[in-house]
Write a protein that holds these residues in place. Structure first.
Motif, PDB file in Angstrom:
ATOM      1  N   ALA A  41       0.842  -1.211   0.000  1.00  0.00           N
ATOM      2  CA  ALA A  41       0.000   0.000   0.000  1.00  0.00           C
ATOM      3  C   ALA A  41       0.873   1.256   0.000  1.00  0.00           C
ATOM      4  O   ALA A  41       0.538   2.259  -0.632  1.00  0.00           O
ATOM      5  CB  ALA A  41      -0.922  -0.002   1.215  1.00  0.00           C
ATOM      6  N   GLU A  55     -12.340  -7.268  -0.651  1.00  0.00           N
ATOM      7  CA  GLU A  55     -13.254  -7.491   0.479  1.00  0.00           C
ATOM      8  C   GLU A  55     -13.028  -8.825   1.171  1.00  0.00           C
ATOM      9  O   GLU A  55     -13.540  -9.040   2.273  1.00  0.00           O
ATOM     10  CB  GLU A  55     -14.712  -7.350   0.046  1.00  0.00           C
ATOM     11  CG  GLU A  55     -15.232  -8.443  -0.877  1.00  0.00           C
ATOM     12  CD  GLU A  55     -14.990  -8.118  -2.356  1.00  0.00           C
ATOM     13  OE1 GLU A  55     -14.049  -7.362  -2.660  1.00  0.00           O
ATOM     14  OE2 GLU A  55     -15.760  -8.639  -3.182  1.00  0.00           O
TER      15      GLU A  55
ATOM     16  N   THR B  42     -14.563 -13.378  13.696  1.00  0.00           N
ATOM     17  CA  THR B  42     -13.184 -13.042  14.040  1.00  0.00           C
ATOM     18  C   THR B  42     -13.050 -11.527  14.125  1.00  0.00           C
ATOM     19  O   THR B  42     -13.629 -10.803  13.328  1.00  0.00           O
ATOM     20  CB  THR B  42     -12.248 -13.589  12.951  1.00  0.00           C
ATOM     21  OG1 THR B  42     -12.450 -14.989  12.854  1.00  0.00           O
ATOM     22  CG2 THR B  42     -10.795 -13.301  13.276  1.00  0.00           C
ATOM     23  N   PHE B  66     -14.303 -15.615  10.077  1.00  0.00           N
ATOM     24  CA  PHE B  66     -14.378 -14.183   9.801  1.00  0.00           C
ATOM     25  C   PHE B  66     -15.647 -13.863   8.996  1.00  0.00           C
ATOM     26  O   PHE B  66     -16.297 -12.853   9.199  1.00  0.00           O
ATOM     27  CB  PHE B  66     -13.136 -13.770   8.996  1.00  0.00           C
ATOM     28  CG  PHE B  66     -12.696 -12.362   9.197  1.00  0.00           C
ATOM     29  CD1 PHE B  66     -13.442 -11.467   9.931  1.00  0.00           C
ATOM     30  CD2 PHE B  66     -11.497 -11.920   8.651  1.00  0.00           C
ATOM     31  CE1 PHE B  66     -13.030 -10.163  10.120  1.00  0.00           C
ATOM     32  CE2 PHE B  66     -11.064 -10.629   8.829  1.00  0.00           C
ATOM     33  CZ  PHE B  66     -11.835  -9.737   9.560  1.00  0.00           C
ATOM     34  N   GLY B  96     -15.238  -4.912   9.492  1.00  0.00           N
ATOM     35  CA  GLY B  96     -14.582  -5.667   8.412  1.00  0.00           C
ATOM     36  C   GLY B  96     -15.365  -6.939   8.115  1.00  0.00           C
ATOM     37  O   GLY B  96     -15.654  -7.268   6.971  1.00  0.00           O
ATOM     38  N   ILE B 101     -15.965  -9.021   4.231  1.00  0.00           N
ATOM     39  CA  ILE B 101     -15.855 -10.473   4.015  1.00  0.00           C
ATOM     40  C   ILE B 101     -17.141 -11.222   4.338  1.00  0.00           C
ATOM     41  O   ILE B 101     -17.403 -12.277   3.775  1.00  0.00           O
ATOM     42  CB  ILE B 101     -14.643 -11.030   4.815  1.00  0.00           C
ATOM     43  CG1 ILE B 101     -14.298 -12.466   4.391  1.00  0.00           C
ATOM     44  CG2 ILE B 101     -14.870 -10.951   6.307  1.00  0.00           C
ATOM     45  CD1 ILE B 101     -12.971 -12.965   4.945  1.00  0.00           C
ATOM     46  N   TYR B 126     -10.177  -2.392  10.157  1.00  0.00           N
ATOM     47  CA  TYR B 126      -9.703  -3.665  10.726  1.00  0.00           C
ATOM     48  C   TYR B 126      -8.704  -3.316  11.822  1.00  0.00           C
ATOM     49  O   TYR B 126      -7.547  -3.032  11.539  1.00  0.00           O
ATOM     50  CB  TYR B 126      -9.009  -4.499   9.662  1.00  0.00           C
ATOM     51  CG  TYR B 126      -9.925  -5.021   8.582  1.00  0.00           C
ATOM     52  CD1 TYR B 126     -10.460  -6.304   8.669  1.00  0.00           C
ATOM     53  CD2 TYR B 126     -10.241  -4.240   7.483  1.00  0.00           C
ATOM     54  CE1 TYR B 126     -11.299  -6.792   7.678  1.00  0.00           C
ATOM     55  CE2 TYR B 126     -11.086  -4.718   6.489  1.00  0.00           C
ATOM     56  CZ  TYR B 126     -11.612  -6.001   6.595  1.00  0.00           C
ATOM     57  OH  TYR B 126     -12.435  -6.465   5.614  1.00  0.00           O
ATOM     58  N   THR B 129      -6.033  -6.602  13.139  1.00  0.00           N
ATOM     59  CA  THR B 129      -4.806  -6.876  12.390  1.00  0.00           C
ATOM     60  C   THR B 129      -3.930  -5.640  12.284  1.00  0.00           C
ATOM     61  O   THR B 129      -2.901  -5.670  11.604  1.00  0.00           O
ATOM     62  CB  THR B 129      -5.131  -7.393  10.973  1.00  0.00           C
ATOM     63  OG1 THR B 129      -6.188  -6.597  10.422  1.00  0.00           O
ATOM     64  CG2 THR B 129      -5.574  -8.840  11.004  1.00  0.00           C
ATOM     65  N   GLN B 132      -6.253  -1.583   9.198  1.00  0.00           N
ATOM     66  CA  GLN B 132      -6.384  -1.496   7.742  1.00  0.00           C
ATOM     67  C   GLN B 132      -7.788  -1.001   7.411  1.00  0.00           C
ATOM     68  O   GLN B 132      -8.720  -1.223   8.170  1.00  0.00           O
ATOM     69  CB  GLN B 132      -6.139  -2.864   7.084  1.00  0.00           C
ATOM     70  CG  GLN B 132      -4.714  -3.378   7.221  1.00  0.00           C
ATOM     71  CD  GLN B 132      -4.461  -4.042   8.549  1.00  0.00           C
ATOM     72  OE1 GLN B 132      -5.343  -4.660   9.136  1.00  0.00           O
ATOM     73  NE2 GLN B 132      -3.247  -3.918   9.066  1.00  0.00           N
ATOM     74  N   ARG B 133      -7.941  -0.361   6.268  1.00  0.00           N
ATOM     75  CA  ARG B 133      -9.254   0.187   5.914  1.00  0.00           C
ATOM     76  C   ARG B 133     -10.271  -0.927   5.677  1.00  0.00           C
ATOM     77  O   ARG B 133      -9.927  -2.041   5.305  1.00  0.00           O
ATOM     78  CB  ARG B 133      -9.170   1.097   4.684  1.00  0.00           C
ATOM     79  CG  ARG B 133      -8.716   0.452   3.400  1.00  0.00           C
ATOM     80  CD  ARG B 133      -9.815  -0.107   2.535  1.00  0.00           C
ATOM     81  NE  ARG B 133     -10.798   0.896   2.155  1.00  0.00           N
ATOM     82  CZ  ARG B 133     -11.955   0.612   1.571  1.00  0.00           C
ATOM     83  NH1 ARG B 133     -12.262  -0.652   1.303  1.00  0.00           N
ATOM     84  NH2 ARG B 133     -12.790   1.569   1.251  1.00  0.00           N
ATOM     85  N   SER B 134     -11.533  -0.599   5.914  1.00  0.00           N
ATOM     86  CA  SER B 134     -12.621  -1.512   5.559  1.00  0.00           C
ATOM     87  C   SER B 134     -13.639  -0.712   4.754  1.00  0.00           C
ATOM     88  O   SER B 134     -13.463   0.484   4.524  1.00  0.00           O
ATOM     89  CB  SER B 134     -13.289  -2.070   6.819  1.00  0.00           C
ATOM     90  OG  SER B 134     -14.144  -1.092   7.381  1.00  0.00           O
ATOM     91  N   THR B 144      -3.293   1.836   7.605  1.00  0.00           N
ATOM     92  CA  THR B 144      -2.033   1.282   7.078  1.00  0.00           C
ATOM     93  C   THR B 144      -2.174   0.834   5.627  1.00  0.00           C
ATOM     94  O   THR B 144      -1.172   0.667   4.940  1.00  0.00           O
ATOM     95  CB  THR B 144      -1.528   0.096   7.920  1.00  0.00           C
ATOM     96  OG1 THR B 144      -2.499  -0.940   7.880  1.00  0.00           O
ATOM     97  CG2 THR B 144      -1.250   0.509   9.353  1.00  0.00           C
ATOM     98  N   THR B 145      -3.386   0.630   5.140  1.00  0.00           N
ATOM     99  CA  THR B 145      -3.533   0.302   3.718  1.00  0.00           C
ATOM    100  C   THR B 145      -4.104   1.474   2.906  1.00  0.00           C
ATOM    101  O   THR B 145      -4.292   1.353   1.698  1.00  0.00           O
ATOM    102  CB  THR B 145      -4.402  -0.951   3.497  1.00  0.00           C
ATOM    103  OG1 THR B 145      -5.613  -0.813   4.248  1.00  0.00           O
ATOM    104  CG2 THR B 145      -3.672  -2.198   3.950  1.00  0.00           C
TER     105      THR B 145
END
Lengths: 367, 297
Positions: A41, A55, B42, B66, B96, B101, B126, B129, B132-134, B144-145
């Motif tokens: 990223a 997703e 999860t 998850f 998330g 998911i 998220y 972990t 991170q984006r959702s 972080t993403t």
């Protein structure tokens, strides 16, 4: 020229992918592989590549397959639960001969298991996890340097054989930090294009057809159904199906000794360790502590297709000891190929790696 | 009426200080009562609330995967119903697991109309972990993403409108709530578990670690989100808006400034265009749900 760095294994994997010309990463957060997505990223936009957070893992591998057909070197990274979700798509990648790289930073399973602990429980899944008969390529690093080198190699093998190539690492190597030497450039073996006049799934002598990248003027027609050399479904033709699946398997299996990547040390020994991944490090310590050259060591950097001829490099071997972080998944494969030698599986679960003392004790015990 | 004095989500778990989702769990069980089976996907809550010997859950609890809480809940509900049993089946899952998911399983469960209440504790990324984006991450938040930097102002898309999506599935009751308004939250959960059919509640649950604010300010952060219109508490019955919390709205700046995930919008120099886009999201929310209090002239 090379640059010396002190780096985490997952970061080295990312660097290897970028050096290999990876321009597409589709992924999903999962411990202990998430750092690879995070690094991608950060770095992909600066290199003009694409990072997409998908997703879930089904979507991640789907996007990687799609990107690959546009000609991109494409990759995803995951761990056990995500790897399980990818299985149907991976069979599709095999059937459609879509090159891609899938990194699995293995953790303890089954199910959610041990997200932050090391394991090698997916070694048979990467070989047999998707339905139907398939053959794929699996590389296993045991150092941070190999995280870089084998990621590069995975892209080259995926493109050359038109298969998914798996970097089957684990939490230990993924999260370990050590010295790494990054070269200014790496060898890149480009995808073969179809020869003029050939059909899109017409294999050449090496059993691999040229890759008809979308938008380059080829009549690309891609399907997971059993297809003829034009790419059109003929799903009820028994001879065609058998010939197709045999070719998909044989194009990899027949080249297994050429693909093989290994170290063979102390080849006169009677007791020989066979390792891949973290236990390679432990065995090297044992050999360092006992330098009398009586203990042999075969370290495999590529485990699938399994290079059974490497066992013949140890003509005096009476016992092969196989320490691995599962209940003997590769030991089972080795047992298929031995010619009278004893195979002792030292399967280990729980998330920690073997100690040099326990491996040496086993040598004493079998001597 | 359920006995709201019962503490069915116990203290002593391992959440961060000031954890919004932990507070949400406590309030959810006060609203749902002890006759409840929890299905947890999860995520942060699964991890911090369950390690032996410190599980916080005093009701039957199952960790699914998850992606499949709504499917596991479907099976529990259908089997209970077959045996004429009346326990409430409640999913408690992060954003998330819900927005990304788990979407497929949720869609299936709501389309079949299982008598379940699916609750999403929405901390907008998220967090388990490592941030991170959702699909629930707000526009321009740095994760972080979606790292903010020279080439990026953070997350490129606004939050997915999941309540509307599930209302469109024919959900009997859909509501949003916030840990900053506990009475409202408990009331909505109680209503959902007693409403036949599939119900959905999305709870705004500020995360001090992921958003970057002091753990003592969780409630303040929840209130600020509502007061600027970036979060709206409302209820949909059979797809129709029946109630929305009205506010005397303030500009979004103070809410954004209070969190590290939006710091790049102000430092080194204010990104006025980006802040204006976020203000436009709040304005659109206010318009859509009619939350602005009209002052008397």
């Amino acid at each position: 020229m090379t640059t010396l760095e002190f780096m985490q294994g997952n970061a080295a994997c990312c660097e290897g992918a970028l050096a290999a010309g990876c321009t597409f990463f589709g992924g999903y957060p999962i411990t202990p592989s998430t750092e690879i997505a995070e690094q991608m990223a950060l770095k992909m936009p600066k290199r003009g590549g694409v990072f997409i957070q998908m997703e879930d893992e089904i979507a991640s591998i789907g996007a990687v397959i799609g990107a690959s057909w546009t000609g991109a070197r494409a990759m995803t990274a995951t761990s056990g639960p995500g790897f399980s979700l990818m299985m149907e798509n991976l069979g599709y990648a095999v059937m459609t001969e879509t090159p891609c790289v899938v990194v699995n930073i293995q953790r303890g399973g089954p199910s959610t298991g041990q997200p932050t602990m090391s394991a090698q429980g997916d070694m048979l899944q990467c070989r047999f996890g998707s339905h139907g008969d398939i053959s794929t390529i699996a590389l296993v690093p045991s150092t941070v340097q190999e995280m870089f080198d084998l990621t590069v190699k995975a892209f080259n093998l995926a493109d050359r054989f038109r298969v998914p190539a798996f970097l089957m690492s684990d939490e230990t190597i993924g999260h370990m930090r050590e010295k790494i030497s990054i070269p200014d450039s790496v060898e890149i073996i480009p995808r073969k294009e179809p020869k003029p006049g050939m059909l899109i799934y017409e294999a050449e002598e090496d059993m691999v057809p040229g890759f008809p990248t979308f938008g380059k003027g080829y009549r690309a027609h891609i399907t997971g159904l059993t297809h003829n050399e034009r790419g059109y479904p003929e799903a009820t033709n028994p001879e065609l199906h058998e010939a197709l699946v045999r070719r998909l398997v044989d194009k990899v299996e027949s080249r297994r000794h050429e693909i093989a990547d290994y170290d063979a040390v102390n080849t006169d020994a009677e007791t020989v360790f066979i390792t891949y991944g973290p236990s390679t490090r432990t065995v090297r310590q044992v050999l360092h502590d006992h330098p009398d050259e009586t203990i042999g060591h075969l370290n495999l950097r590529i485990v699938w297709p399994f290079p059974e001829d490497t066992l013949k490099l140890f003509p005096n071997a009476k016992t092969f000891i196989v320490p691995e972080l599962n209940l003997g998944q590769m030991a089972r494969e080795i047992e298929r190929h031995v010619t009278g030698q004893r195979v002792i599986s030292m399967g280990r679960l729980g998330g920690t790696i073997h100690t040099p003392a326990e491996l040496y004790d086993k040598v004493q015990e079998v001597a | 009426m359920v006995d709201k004095s019962l503490e069915l989500f116990d203290c002593g778990h391992r959440a961060c200080g000031g954890c919004g989702p932990a507070l949400a769990a406590k309030l959810i069980l006060k609203g749902a009562g002890e006759d409840t089976i929890i299905v947890a996907s999860t995520g942060c809550m699964e991890v911090f609330s369950t390690p032996y010997p410190e599980t916080a859950w005093k009701v039957p609890w199952i960790h699914s995967l998850f992606e499949n809480a709504a499917a596991v809940a479907s099976g529990i509900e259908a089997s209970l119903k077959h045996n004429n049993r009346t326990e409430k089946v409640v999913c408690v899952c992060g954003d998330g697991a819900t927005f990304d998911i788990g979407m497929l399983c949720i869609s299936g469960a709501f389309e079949r109309g299982h008598d379940i209440t699916y609750i999403c504790y929405d901390n907008e990324a998220y967090m388990n972990t490592g941030i991170q984006r959702s699909g629930a991450t707000p526009y321009d938040a740095s994760t972080t993403t979606t790292p903010a930097g020279k080439l990026s102002t953070g997350n490129t898309r606004p939050k997915k409108d999941l309540p509307q999506i599930l209302a469109s599935h024919g959900a009997s009751y859909v509501a949003t709530a916030s840990v900053a308004y506990p009475m409202d939250l408990m009331k909505k959960v109680e209503k959902a578990v007693n409403t036949p059919g599939s119900c959905y509640i999305q709870i705004h649950a500020p995360c001090s670690t992921g958003w970057g604010f002091e753990g003592g300010k969780t409630i303040e952060m929840g209130k600020m989100a509502i007061e600027c219109g970036l979060w709206v508490n409302y209820e949909l019955e059979n797809g129709r808006l029946v109630k929305a919390k009205k506010v005397q709205r303030v500009p979004v700046e103070d809410y954004l400034k209070a969190q590290k995930r939006f710091r790049h919008l102000f430092k080194p120099a204010p990104l006025t265009d980006e802040i204006a886009k976020i203000q436009a999201i709040a304005d659109a929310n206010a318009e859509k749900y009619g939350i602005d209090i009209k002052l008397k002239e």
